[in-house]
Design an enzyme around this catalytic site. Structure first.
Site, PDB file in Angstrom:
ATOM      1  N   LYS A 121       0.973  -0.744   0.426  1.00 14.77           N
ATOM      2  CA  LYS A 121       0.034  -0.009  -0.011  1.00 14.77           C
ATOM      3  C   LYS A 121       0.953   0.978  -0.224  1.00 14.77           C
ATOM      4  O   LYS A 121       0.733   2.372  -0.563  1.00 14.77           O
ATOM      5  CB  LYS A 121      -1.155   0.290   0.830  1.00 14.77           C
ATOM      6  CG  LYS A 121      -1.468  -1.403   1.314  1.00 14.77           C
ATOM      7  CD  LYS A 121      -2.566  -1.045   1.923  1.00 14.77           C
ATOM      8  CE  LYS A 121      -3.959  -2.288   2.051  1.00 14.77           C
ATOM      9  NZ  LYS A 121      -3.196  -3.180   2.773  1.00 14.77           N
ATOM     10  N   GLU A 205      -1.791   7.345   7.359  1.00 12.65           N
ATOM     11  CA  GLU A 205      -3.262   7.577   6.881  1.00 12.65           C
ATOM     12  C   GLU A 205      -3.756   8.946   7.016  1.00 12.65           C
ATOM     13  O   GLU A 205      -4.389   8.480   8.754  1.00 12.65           O
ATOM     14  CB  GLU A 205      -3.807   6.871   6.032  1.00 12.65           C
ATOM     15  CG  GLU A 205      -2.749   6.617   4.982  1.00 12.65           C
ATOM     16  CD  GLU A 205      -4.280   5.630   3.365  1.00 12.65           C
ATOM     17  OE1 GLU A 205      -5.307   5.741   4.187  1.00 12.65           O
ATOM     18  OE2 GLU A 205      -3.705   5.641   2.508  1.00 12.65           O
ATOM     19  N   ARG A 297      -6.949  -8.329  -7.775  1.00  9.85           N
ATOM     20  CA  ARG A 297      -7.828  -9.587  -7.807  1.00  9.85           C
ATOM     21  C   ARG A 297      -9.237  -9.097  -8.758  1.00  9.85           C
ATOM     22  O   ARG A 297      -9.623  -7.913  -7.732  1.00  9.85           O
ATOM     23  CB  ARG A 297      -7.654 -10.532  -6.518  1.00  9.85           C
ATOM     24  CG  ARG A 297      -8.296  -9.500  -6.120  1.00  9.85           C
ATOM     25  CD  ARG A 297      -8.085 -10.614  -4.186  1.00  9.85           C
ATOM     26  NE  ARG A 297      -8.534 -10.044  -3.229  1.00  9.85           N
ATOM     27  CZ  ARG A 297      -9.355  -9.116  -2.323  1.00  9.85           C
ATOM     28  NH1 ARG A 297     -10.473  -9.128  -3.641  1.00  9.85           N
ATOM     29  NH2 ARG A 297      -9.672  -8.379  -1.750  1.00  9.85           N
TER      30      ARG A 297
END
Length: 673
Positions: A121, A205, A297
């Protein structure tokens, strides 16, 4: 009609409903399928539906579905040309994708290079920022020392999010609202990330308050084409786990939809993306959107996109993996109607959504139709095992607009009935009728802030309880009538089915268990006309009639109609009554049944609430502890459960060490007297 992709046989490196879903698309295209199974899955539906299946190891994922070498060996043995990873397990594992290609097979998904760019990430965020895609301020550095992370968190400001840098599915995520909470939540997040994904790196974050979660389905091919198939909104979440997904989003304006679609395609092109993927964004109340991640995916919620676009995304995956170009250009993608998906889980919402396991003694789901789709990997009689995700089925509905789709969802949920492990059906029914969902105002934190609004009332609904009582009485009378008909002496007073009791004027007493509490009800009358007493109130019931699984009656002057989803009263251990909006599940018990001891084991013992593996032990014999202090953490069904001291005192005994497997109700700690 387009030709079949150049695969004769595909191995599915997954289980459950996604494996069954891939089998369905392959069968439509005339492609043979090979399933893999573990010791826990020998009789599973994906094994029975595939053309052939091979054993790959023990029940734990690391002993079977995470064994890439075993899966590739089976593909070679079976003569498969390609491997479909589904979602979860190895689906986002770049090393596995490389190994598949090295073995001369086709990996039905993006390249390992693309995965590696998105597998972290932190790296993904830096890459998207360089590509001009909006990102949330934060820290993505490689230095993971707790002191530095804490300092970075203080600089970013609170609230902030700690997120596992690898993996997804809501695992390894914590919200920190104050500096003094940071270290404990960091350790918990890293431990969960390590267990789920094998790596404990995290990123930090800024936490956007009351955001919406909007994701864009993207597709790329090996010919340089990349498009999006519009959005799905997944803002109804509990602890970052999606519980309701829909398309289109009622929150997006046409302009915002266009901007987010363009940004998603730009993100896909930035990593040379091929096959199916999902670009996930959070959107603030002001309409500003920020990149979260790309799931490399197929997503669990892909059916809602299929229903509103009319496309089979698994077929697209197969064709793109075979080297074909995308079947549509961007301007050919259409969107029609509205689709909503919810997931039926074996879990107990009233016990903190504790995952369940056990045999599905009864599984009643709506019949598939143009308006209702069921994706499931189990049938009645199958077992929900402790080793894998406890999802039973996905329920997806479709109609011309959102209000009609919501009505379809509410009606479909009313037809669902699961017995065996507890389920979240009642929770989903309340969710589907809640104003925050109906009015499309829900944000990603709403459920966690207002979870009590989605829990059942403490006391049983009076009308539902009356209906259950009448159903039980009618069932008793039916059984009495059958005995009377079989009697050799039909003139005997004991063969007359009128509910008469010596000295009691037809008074009968019934008892039920509701949420662990005993309810006693008394009734007089027979043949559909009764006076029912409960909790000091008397209700007049007349005209009661049981037709199949439908009960109609009058309570006072009001006529009511109920469904008995568990069948005719007296034929099941559970009685489930539904009035079209709410349900009541009861266990009929004998009047002489005594109350059982609480499952907690009392104030001197700490027990395992379900089968699992001990992750960490935080106390030892002789330690003085406070009430509620965390003594042990166990992991079950991909979730960490914190076990706490039942009272203040001294720990006399700890039974278990990290790595031990424990059964439900096992005593794990004992307090000194």
């Amino acid at each position: 009609m387009r030709e079949r992709p150049k695969f004769n046989k595909v191995l599915i490196a997954n289980r459950g409903e996604i494996a069954c879903r891939v089998i369905r698309s392959c069968r439509t295209l005339g492609i043979r399928t090979v399933a893999a199974y573990s010791d826990a899955d020998a009789d599973a539906q994906h094994v029975r539906q595939a053309d052939e299946a091979y054993h790959i190891g023990g029940p734990r994922p690391q002993d079977s579905y995470l064994r890439g070498d075993a899966i590739i060996a089976v593909a070679r043995q079976a003569g498969a040309q390609a491997i479909h990873p589904g979602y979860g397990f190895l689906s986002e594992n770049a090393d596995f994708a490389d190994a598949v290609v090295a073995a001369g097979l086709v990996f039905i998904g993006p390249s390992a290079a693309s995965m590696r760019k998105m597998g972290s990430k932190a790296g993904a965020k830096e890459l998207m920022q360089a590509a001009g895609v909006p990102v949330v301020p934060g820290y993505t550095g490689a230095d993971q020392t707790p002191a530095l992370l804490h300092a970075e968190a203080d600089q970013i400001g609170y609230p902030l999010m700690i997120k596992a840098a690898h993996g997804g599915g809501g695992k390894g995520m914590r919200i920190v609202r104050a500096s003094d909470e940071f270290i404990a939540l960091l350790e918990s997040c890293q431990r969960e990330a390590k267990n789920a994904f094998g790596r404990d790196r995290v990123l930090l974050e800024r936490y956007v308050e009351k955001p919406r979660h909007i994701e864009i389905q993207v597709f790329g091919d090996s010919h340089g084409h990349a498009i999006h198939l519009n959005e799905r909104e997944c803002s109804a979440q509990r602890r970052y786990q999606k519980v309701l997904e829909e398309s289109p989003s009622a929150f997006l304006t046409p302009q915002l939809r266009q901007a987010m679609g363009d940004a998603a395609v730009m993100a896909a092109r930035a990593i040379d993306y091929v096959n199916a993927g999902t670009v996930e964004f959070i959107v603030g109340q002001d309409g500003q959107f920020y990149f979260m991640e790309i799931n490399t995916r197929l997503q669990v919620e892909h059916p809602v996109t299929e229903l509103v676009t009319g496309q089979d995304l698994v077929e697209w995956q197969l064709r793109v993996a075979a080297g074909e170009p995308l079947p549509l250009a961007q301007d050919q993608v259409v969107q029609r109607g509205h689709a909503i998906e919810v997931r039926l889980y074996a879990e107990d919402p009233e016990a903190g959504f504790l995952p369940g396991s056990g045999k599905l003694e009864r599984l009643r789901l709506p019949l598939p139709s143009p308006h209702v789709r069921i994706d499931s990997g189990v049938i009645e009689g199958d077992t929900v095992t402790i080793f894998y995700d406890p999802m039973i089925a996905k329920l997806i509905v479709f109609d011309t607009d959102r209000p009609r789709a919501l009505a379809r969802l509410q009606a479909a949920l009313a037809e669902c009935d699961i017995a065996g492990p507890k389920s979240n059906i009642g929770f989903l029914e309340r969710l589907a009728r809640h104003p925050a969902v109906v009015d499309a105002t829900i944000d990603t934190g709403y459920l966690d802030r207002h979870l009590d609004e989605f829990m059942p009332a403490v006391d049983a609904d009076a009308d539902l309880l009356i209906a259950a009582t009448v159903a039980q009485l009618l069932g008793q009378e039916r059984a009495s009538a059958a005995r009377a008909a079989a009697s050799t002496d039909p003139t005997s007073p004991w063969a007359i089915a009128d509910g008469w009791r010596l000295g009691h004027g037809s008074r009968r007493s019934l008892a039920f268990l509701h949420r662990g509490e005993r309810i006693e009800v008394h009734a007089q009358g027979s043949g559909g006309d009764y006076r029912i007493e409960h909790a000091g109130h008397t209700h007049a019931v007349s005209g009661a009639r049981l037709t199949g699984d439908t009960l109609s009656l009058r309570i006072g002057e009001r006529a009511r109609r109920f469904s008995l989803l568990s069948g005719i009263a007296g034929t099941d251990r559970q009685l489930l009554v539904h009035d079209g909006e709410a349900r009541l599940q009861l266990e009929p018990v004998a009047m002489y049944r005594h109350e059982q001891a609480a499952a907690s084991g009392g104030a001197d013992r700490m027990v395992a609430p379900m089968p699992g593996r001990v992750v960490v032990v935080k106390a030892a014999a002789g330690d003085s502890v406070e009430a509620g202090q965390e003594l042990m953490v166990i992991e079950a069904m991909k979730m960490e459960l914190s076990l706490r001291a039942p009272r203040a005192g001294v720990v006399a005994e700890i039974r278990g060490v990290a790595g031990d497997f424990v059964e439900a109700d096992s005593v794990l700690a004992v307090m000194a007297p």
